[in-house]
Design a protein around this motif. Structure first.
Motif, mmCIF file in Angstrom:
data_model
loop_
_atom_site.group_PDB
_atom_site.id
_atom_site.type_symbol
_atom_site.label_atom_id
_atom_site.label_comp_id
_atom_site.label_asym_id
_atom_site.label_seq_id
_atom_site.Cartn_x
_atom_site.Cartn_y
_atom_site.Cartn_z
ATOM 1 N N VAL A 150 -6.944 8.230 -4.135
ATOM 2 C CA VAL A 150 -8.157 8.528 -4.904
ATOM 3 C C VAL A 150 -8.269 7.443 -5.967
ATOM 4 C CG1 VAL A 150 -9.382 10.175 -6.351
ATOM 5 C CG2 VAL A 150 -7.885 11.016 -4.520
ATOM 6 N N ALA A 151 -9.296 6.601 -5.866
ATOM 7 C CA ALA A 151 -9.378 5.396 -6.705
ATOM 8 C C ALA A 151 -10.455 5.509 -7.771
ATOM 9 C CB ALA A 151 -9.663 4.179 -5.832
ATOM 10 N N ASP A 152 -10.201 4.860 -8.915
ATOM 11 C CA ASP A 152 -11.222 4.711 -9.947
ATOM 12 C C ASP A 152 -12.316 3.770 -9.448
ATOM 13 O OD1 ASP A 152 -9.790 6.273 -11.682
ATOM 14 O OD2 ASP A 152 -9.048 4.613 -12.913
ATOM 15 N N PRO A 153 -13.561 3.979 -9.889
ATOM 16 C CA PRO A 153 -14.617 3.032 -9.545
ATOM 17 C C PRO A 153 -14.262 1.634 -10.051
ATOM 18 C CG PRO A 153 -15.544 5.009 -10.536
ATOM 19 C CD PRO A 153 -14.064 5.099 -10.709
ATOM 20 N N GLY A 154 -14.430 0.634 -9.204
ATOM 21 C CA GLY A 154 -14.158 -0.731 -9.605
ATOM 22 C C GLY A 154 -12.707 -1.145 -9.512
ATOM 23 N N ALA A 155 -11.842 -0.276 -8.985
ATOM 24 C CA ALA A 155 -10.454 -0.688 -8.754
ATOM 25 C C ALA A 155 -10.440 -1.767 -7.674
ATOM 26 C CB ALA A 155 -9.603 0.504 -8.324
ATOM 27 N N VAL A 156 -9.509 -2.708 -7.812
ATOM 28 C CA VAL A 156 -9.416 -3.828 -6.864
ATOM 29 C C VAL A 156 -7.952 -4.011 -6.477
ATOM 30 C CG1 VAL A 156 -9.836 -6.294 -6.470
ATOM 31 C CG2 VAL A 156 -11.386 -4.982 -7.958
ATOM 32 N N SER A 157 -7.702 -4.144 -5.182
ATOM 33 C CA SER A 157 -6.336 -4.408 -4.726
ATOM 34 C C SER A 157 -6.324 -5.599 -3.779
ATOM 35 C CB SER A 157 -5.738 -3.180 -4.033
ATOM 36 O OG SER A 157 -6.450 -2.856 -2.854
ATOM 37 N N LEU A 158 -5.208 -6.310 -3.811
ATOM 38 C CA LEU A 158 -4.969 -7.437 -2.922
ATOM 39 C C LEU A 158 -4.012 -6.956 -1.840
ATOM 40 C CD1 LEU A 158 -5.339 -10.531 -2.464
ATOM 41 C CD2 LEU A 158 -3.358 -10.858 -3.966
ATOM 42 N N VAL A 159 -4.361 -7.193 -0.585
ATOM 43 C CA VAL A 159 -3.614 -6.621 0.528
ATOM 44 C C VAL A 159 -3.193 -7.716 1.510
ATOM 45 C CG1 VAL A 159 -3.751 -5.066 2.519
ATOM 46 C CG2 VAL A 159 -4.812 -4.405 0.348
ATOM 47 N N VAL A 160 -1.941 -7.661 1.935
ATOM 48 C CA VAL A 160 -1.469 -8.478 3.049
ATOM 49 C C VAL A 160 -1.030 -7.524 4.147
ATOM 50 C CG1 VAL A 160 0.208 -10.159 3.871
ATOM 51 C CG2 VAL A 160 -0.685 -10.360 1.555
ATOM 52 N N ARG A 161 -1.692 -7.597 5.292
ATOM 53 C CA ARG A 161 -1.326 -6.712 6.399
ATOM 54 C C ARG A 161 -0.736 -7.517 7.533
ATOM 55 N NH1 ARG A 161 -5.875 -6.014 10.855
ATOM 56 N NH2 ARG A 161 -4.040 -6.783 11.969
ATOM 57 N N GLY A 162 0.174 -6.860 8.254
ATOM 58 C CA GLY A 162 0.823 -7.509 9.382
ATOM 59 C C GLY A 162 0.063 -7.295 10.672
ATOM 60 N N PRO A 163 0.612 -7.765 11.766
ATOM 61 C CA PRO A 163 -0.021 -7.574 13.075
ATOM 62 C C PRO A 163 -0.107 -6.093 13.429
ATOM 63 C CG PRO A 163 1.740 -9.224 13.173
ATOM 64 C CD PRO A 163 1.863 -8.540 11.846
ATOM 65 N N ALA A 164 -1.164 -5.720 14.127
ATOM 66 C CA ALA A 164 -1.308 -4.340 14.593
ATOM 67 C C ALA A 164 -0.224 -4.034 15.619
ATOM 68 C CB ALA A 164 -2.686 -4.133 15.202
ATOM 69 N N VAL A 165 0.368 -2.856 15.491
ATOM 70 C CA VAL A 165 1.417 -2.451 16.430
ATOM 71 C C VAL A 165 0.967 -1.278 17.301
ATOM 72 C CG1 VAL A 165 3.297 -3.287 14.982
ATOM 73 C CG2 VAL A 165 2.491 -0.954 14.683
ATOM 74 N N LYS A 166 -0.263 -0.819 17.082
ATOM 75 C CA LYS A 166 -0.807 0.246 17.919
ATOM 76 C C LYS A 166 -2.326 0.147 17.923
ATOM 77 C CE LYS A 166 0.517 3.132 14.019
ATOM 78 N NZ LYS A 166 1.569 4.048 13.565
ATOM 79 N N ASP A 167 -2.949 0.854 18.860
ATOM 80 C CA ASP A 167 -4.397 0.753 19.056
ATOM 81 C C ASP A 167 -5.202 1.708 18.179
ATOM 82 O OD1 ASP A 167 -4.083 -1.163 21.059
ATOM 83 O OD2 ASP A 167 -3.828 0.383 22.606
ATOM 84 N N ARG A 168 -4.546 2.741 17.652
ATOM 85 C CA ARG A 168 -5.304 3.765 16.946
ATOM 86 C C ARG A 168 -4.502 4.326 15.783
ATOM 87 N NH1 ARG A 168 -5.083 8.922 21.189
ATOM 88 N NH2 ARG A 168 -2.808 9.184 21.152
#
Length: 216
Positions: A150-168
């Motif tokens: 549950v985020a405050d309005p205007g919250a900002v995050s930087l994300v590094v995601r890895g390769p997908a390991v599943k379809d869903r």
């Protein structure tokens, strides 16, 4: 070579199923990007004119996702900009990822292990940890984990995601008791893909907000 390509180079050899290794390797990357606002600004602005990145950016009523870098290995760097009224339904992910908060805060609920199936009732989930993510905090989440935000309005995050390991991945609605599978872009309908695609004008608006907030 793109500067961000150099920045994420250490991530290519990580075992993305090893959450501790992912966390240890992504922290310098996230920290470097968070403190190098010039690079961050350049990368965000570049997405405006990049014919590969712009189609990957997504706009929802309560969340914008800006893709700053995508790698053939499946690694991506993104900015998440939370809008008013943002809340998550409990869900897992198709990949392991690390995140660092650049602005605002959000309440983060982490749930225990569960057998993921669309018959799972969200009312049976118990939060095993509730934490407040504030500016400068970071965390890494396995693709096996279930969480909600549950985020405050205007919250900002930087994300590094890895390769997908599943379809869903599974999404649950505590209010209705429903649970359903959602799929990656390769298996989405054209209509679903079109609905979430961010326009260049919308990206410009979000960038203006990031500049006003001094994130960039």
């Amino acid at each position: 070579m793109n500067i961000l390509e150099q920045v994420i180079e250490p991530l290519r050899d990580v075992d993305w199923n090893d959450t501790e290794a992912v966390h240890a390797t992504t922290q310098p990357v996230l920290g470097g990007l968070a403190t190098d606002r010039r690079l961050l600004r350049t990368s965000v602005l570049a997405a405006l004119g990049d014919e590969e990145l712009l189609p990957l950016c997504e706009h929802y009523d309560i969340l914008d996702k800006i893709v700053l870098f995508t790698d053939p290995s499946g690694i991506r760097v993104r900015l998440h900009v939370f809008q008013s009224g943002y809340f998550d339904r409990p869900h897992n992910h198709r990949w392991t990822y690390s995140s660092r908060i650049l602005r605002g805060r959000y309440l983060h609920r982490l749930y225990g292990d569960a057998e993921l199936d669309s018959s799972l009732h969200p009312g049976t989930l118990d939060a095993v940890q509730v934490r407040e993510e504030i500016i400068g905090t970071s965390y890494t989440l396995s693709h096996k984990a279930i969480h909600a935000v549950v985020a405050d309005p205007g919250a900002v995050s930087l994300v590094v995601r890895g390769p997908a390991v599943k379809d869903r991945f599974l999404v649950m609605d505590a209010a209705t008791g429903d649970a359903w599978w959602q799929y990656g872009a390769a298996q989405e309908s054209e209509e679903d893909s079109r609905k979430k695609k961010m326009s260049r004008d919308r990206l410009s608006e979000v960038i203006d907000s990031l500049v006003d907030w001094k994130v960039l």
